[in-house]
Design an enzyme around this catalytic site. Structure first.
Site, mmCIF file in Angstrom:
data_model
loop_
_atom_site.group_PDB
_atom_site.id
_atom_site.type_symbol
_atom_site.label_atom_id
_atom_site.label_comp_id
_atom_site.label_asym_id
_atom_site.label_seq_id
_atom_site.Cartn_x
_atom_site.Cartn_y
_atom_site.Cartn_z
ATOM 1 N N GLU A 59 -1.560 4.184 22.759
ATOM 2 C CA GLU A 59 -1.755 4.117 21.309
ATOM 3 C C GLU A 59 -1.242 5.369 20.598
ATOM 4 O OE1 GLU A 59 -6.028 3.756 21.131
ATOM 5 O OE2 GLU A 59 -6.014 1.658 21.688
ATOM 6 N N PRO A 60 0.022 5.711 20.794
ATOM 7 C CA PRO A 60 0.521 6.918 20.116
ATOM 8 C C PRO A 60 0.683 6.688 18.620
ATOM 9 C CG PRO A 60 2.350 5.746 21.122
ATOM 10 C CD PRO A 60 1.089 5.008 21.526
ATOM 11 N N GLY A 61 0.307 7.670 17.844
ATOM 12 C CA GLY A 61 0.511 7.607 16.400
ATOM 13 C C GLY A 61 1.396 8.774 15.994
ATOM 14 N N ARG A 62 0.763 9.935 15.910
ATOM 15 C CA ARG A 62 1.466 11.164 15.544
ATOM 16 C C ARG A 62 2.773 11.339 16.322
ATOM 17 N NH1 ARG A 62 -1.407 15.577 13.781
ATOM 18 N NH2 ARG A 62 -3.246 14.597 14.662
ATOM 19 N N CYS A 94 -6.849 21.401 -8.588
ATOM 20 C CA CYS A 94 -7.855 22.384 -8.973
ATOM 21 C C CYS A 94 -8.893 22.554 -7.872
ATOM 22 C CB CYS A 94 -8.499 21.970 -10.289
ATOM 23 S SG CYS A 94 -7.253 21.897 -11.568
ATOM 24 N N GLU A 95 -8.450 23.114 -6.773
ATOM 25 C CA GLU A 95 -9.296 23.429 -5.617
ATOM 26 C C GLU A 95 -8.688 24.660 -4.959
ATOM 27 O OE1 GLU A 95 -11.962 21.854 -4.203
ATOM 28 O OE2 GLU A 95 -11.961 20.065 -5.470
ATOM 29 N N TYR A 145 -7.609 20.631 7.979
ATOM 30 C CA TYR A 145 -7.735 21.206 9.332
ATOM 31 C C TYR A 145 -7.082 22.582 9.446
ATOM 32 C CZ TYR A 145 -7.480 16.095 10.343
ATOM 33 O OH TYR A 145 -7.609 14.742 10.354
ATOM 34 N N TYR A 176 -0.120 11.002 9.379
ATOM 35 C CA TYR A 176 -1.301 11.513 8.666
ATOM 36 C C TYR A 176 -0.881 12.260 7.396
ATOM 37 C CZ TYR A 176 -3.174 10.183 13.152
ATOM 38 O OH TYR A 176 -3.478 9.457 14.275
HETATM 39 C C1 LIG Z 1 -6.226 7.938 15.780
HETATM 40 C C2 LIG Z 1 -6.200 7.090 16.973
HETATM 41 C C3 LIG Z 1 -5.047 6.988 17.761
HETATM 42 C C4 LIG Z 1 -3.795 7.771 17.478
HETATM 43 O O1 LIG Z 1 -3.927 9.129 17.650
HETATM 44 P P1 LIG Z 1 -2.623 10.064 17.642
HETATM 45 O O2 LIG Z 1 -3.128 11.405 17.866
HETATM 46 O O3 LIG Z 1 -1.983 9.898 16.316
HETATM 47 O O4 LIG Z 1 -1.740 9.577 18.741
HETATM 48 C C5 LIG Z 1 -5.077 6.154 18.850
HETATM 49 N N1 LIG Z 1 -6.183 5.440 19.153
HETATM 50 C C6 LIG Z 1 -7.306 5.514 18.432
HETATM 51 C C7 LIG Z 1 -8.490 4.693 18.824
HETATM 52 C C8 LIG Z 1 -7.358 6.339 17.325
HETATM 53 O O5 LIG Z 1 -8.485 6.416 16.608
#
Ligand SMILES: *Cc1c(COP(=O)(O)O)cnc(C)c1O
Length: 420
Positions: free
Chosen positions: A279-282, A348-349, A322, A377
């Site tokens: 499940e790669p996102g970033r 304004c922060e 972060y 993100y």
């Molecule tokens: C956020 C998330 C991801 C993706 O995370 P990355 O750091 O972007 O790869 C994968 N699985 C689950 C369940 C998440 O909550």
């Protein structure tokens, strides 16, 4: 002369380009702040990741929360990606982009009944269940709809991913997943429910992880559960190792290769006979996108230099949320000595800071800057705070650009409000 910062993001003759187009041209045409993604880079990062796992049957499910633009999802879908989702809205987006429901997994600690119904009706691959109560809720909804819900438990392996505490999710104390110790009992309960079919096991330990040994540590722990489940007749078909592989936020440092993650995980699970889900996102989107912004004002006070730019924490939340590092470069290379400055937004922060005490080339009012590694993100965390319309999004490919989300208008800001 070409100087690469990240794949498909480079200087050519002193001008910053993304996938064949000058960012100054994009800023002129579409305005700022502007998110720009490189299609070639998305393809590059997907292939780099996916091919590392080619020796094992697997599905690369892109984490939609990192970048949920449907054109971005479509690019990844064309390469074979599935989707990792955390809400009904994300499932809707993934389906709209044409992603096969049988490649969609659904996680999240707080799935509502209507979201469970939606997932069941759309026939998604599996629900990644995060509590016993949720298990019973899914069973009830499935019974009502006359369906059997395929599920995995998200098991908390209690490993420390050595990343920012806000993006660590696999520690005992985190709200995510079920306890490691109780997993077998819960699987047995699930097996006895008429409208539940436990087909998988899931873990996701955090984000921006660069020490891949922690994935191995987690996978070994989860494997123990799978073996025990086999011995009591519960067949696990899908081993979902989550996302979290980090990227480099600094163009001078190479990223951990995806192959290192594959080399860590594949040997551990090979003999289980499971299909692997990732499940790669970033990792896929982060370095495929940049945020363009314009310097509005320059201000020098008490020996401190501020560049006030038109992108704020409402457009890119990570630095204020972060204290995340994002490399910032000018659209046109500058002569002159580096100077320490803060790059701040218009919100304004006090926390509205994109970069603090950063050595930067001298910038002028009107200059365009690029905030790098903003493809994940970035827009998905953008808000309308301070009543600022959210930016436009553009995708570039080999010298052509397409708008994939219009800039919001003042009308959009109030379109759901009623005057009473
Ligand atoms: C956020 C998330 C991801 C993706 O995370 P990355 O750091 O972007 O790869 C994968 N699985 C689950 C369940 C998440 O909550």
């Amino acid at each position: 002369m070409r100087e690469e910062l990240f794949p498909f993001i480079y200087y050519e003759n002193g001008k910053l380009k993304i996938d064949g187009i000058s960012v100054e041209e994009l800023a002129r045409k579409y305005g700022t702040p502007l998110y720009v993604y490189s299609q070639s880079a998305l393809e590059h990062w997907f292939k780099e990741f996916d091919s590392a796992f080619s020796s094992i049957e697997h599905i690369t499910c892109f984490a939609v929360k990192s970048n949920s633009n449907i054109s971005v999802l479509k690019v990844l879908k064309e390469l074979g990606a599935g989707a990792d989702t955390v809400s009904m809205g994300e499932i809707f987006r993934a389906l709209t982009a044409g992603i096969d429901p049988k490649k969609i997994v659904f996680a999240g600690v707080g799935k509502r009944i209507d979201e469970i119904e939606y997932g069941l009706e759309k026939g998604i691959l599996m629900f990644n269940v995060e509590s016993e109560s949720e298990l019973y809720a899914i069973n009830r909804v499935a019974e009502k709809l006359g369906k059997v819900a395929p599920i995995a438990f998200r098991v908390n392996p209690d490993v420390n991913p050595k990343t920012h505490p806000y993006i660590s999710t696999g520690l005992k104390t985190s709200k995510f997943g079920i306890a490691y110790e109780g997993a077998i009992e819960l699987y047995k309960k699930a097996k006895n429910l008429k409208n539940i079919n436990p087909i998988g096991i899931h873990f996701h330990i955090g984000s921006q992880i660069t020490d891949v040994s922690v994935f191995g540590e987690a996978a070994r722990k989860i494997k123990e559960i799978v073996k025990e489940l086999y011995s009591v007749g519960i067949e696990i078909e899908y081993f979902d190792a989550g996302g979290g592989l980090g990227i480099s936020y600094n163009p001078n440092e190479p990223p951990v290769p995806a192959r290192a993650l594959a080399d860590e995980i594949i040997p551990i699970i090979k003999d289980l006979g499971c299909k692997l889900i990732l499940e790669p996102g970033r990792r896929l989107a982060g370095n495929a996108g940049i945020l363009l912004s314009q310097v509005i004002y320059k201000k020098e006070r008490h020996e401190k230099l501020f560049y006030i730019v038109d992108a704020g924490m409402n457009d890119l939340a990570r630095p204020s949320l972060y204290k995340a590092y994002h490399h910032i470069v000018p659209a046109s290379k500058k002569e002159g000595n580096l100077k320490k400055a803060d790059v701040v937004g218009p919100i304004c922060e006090t926390g509205d800071i994109l970069a603090e005490d950063r050595e930067l080339p001298p910038l002028n009012e009107g200059d365009i800057i690029a905030v790098l590694s903003a493809g994940a993100y970035g827009f998905t965390m953008a808000s309308n705070y301070n009543s600022r319309p959210r930016p436009a999004e553009v995708i570039a490919k080999e010298g052509r650009a397409e708008i994939i989300r219009q800039r919001e208008t003042l009308g959009d800001l109030i379109s759901k409000e009623e005057i009473f």
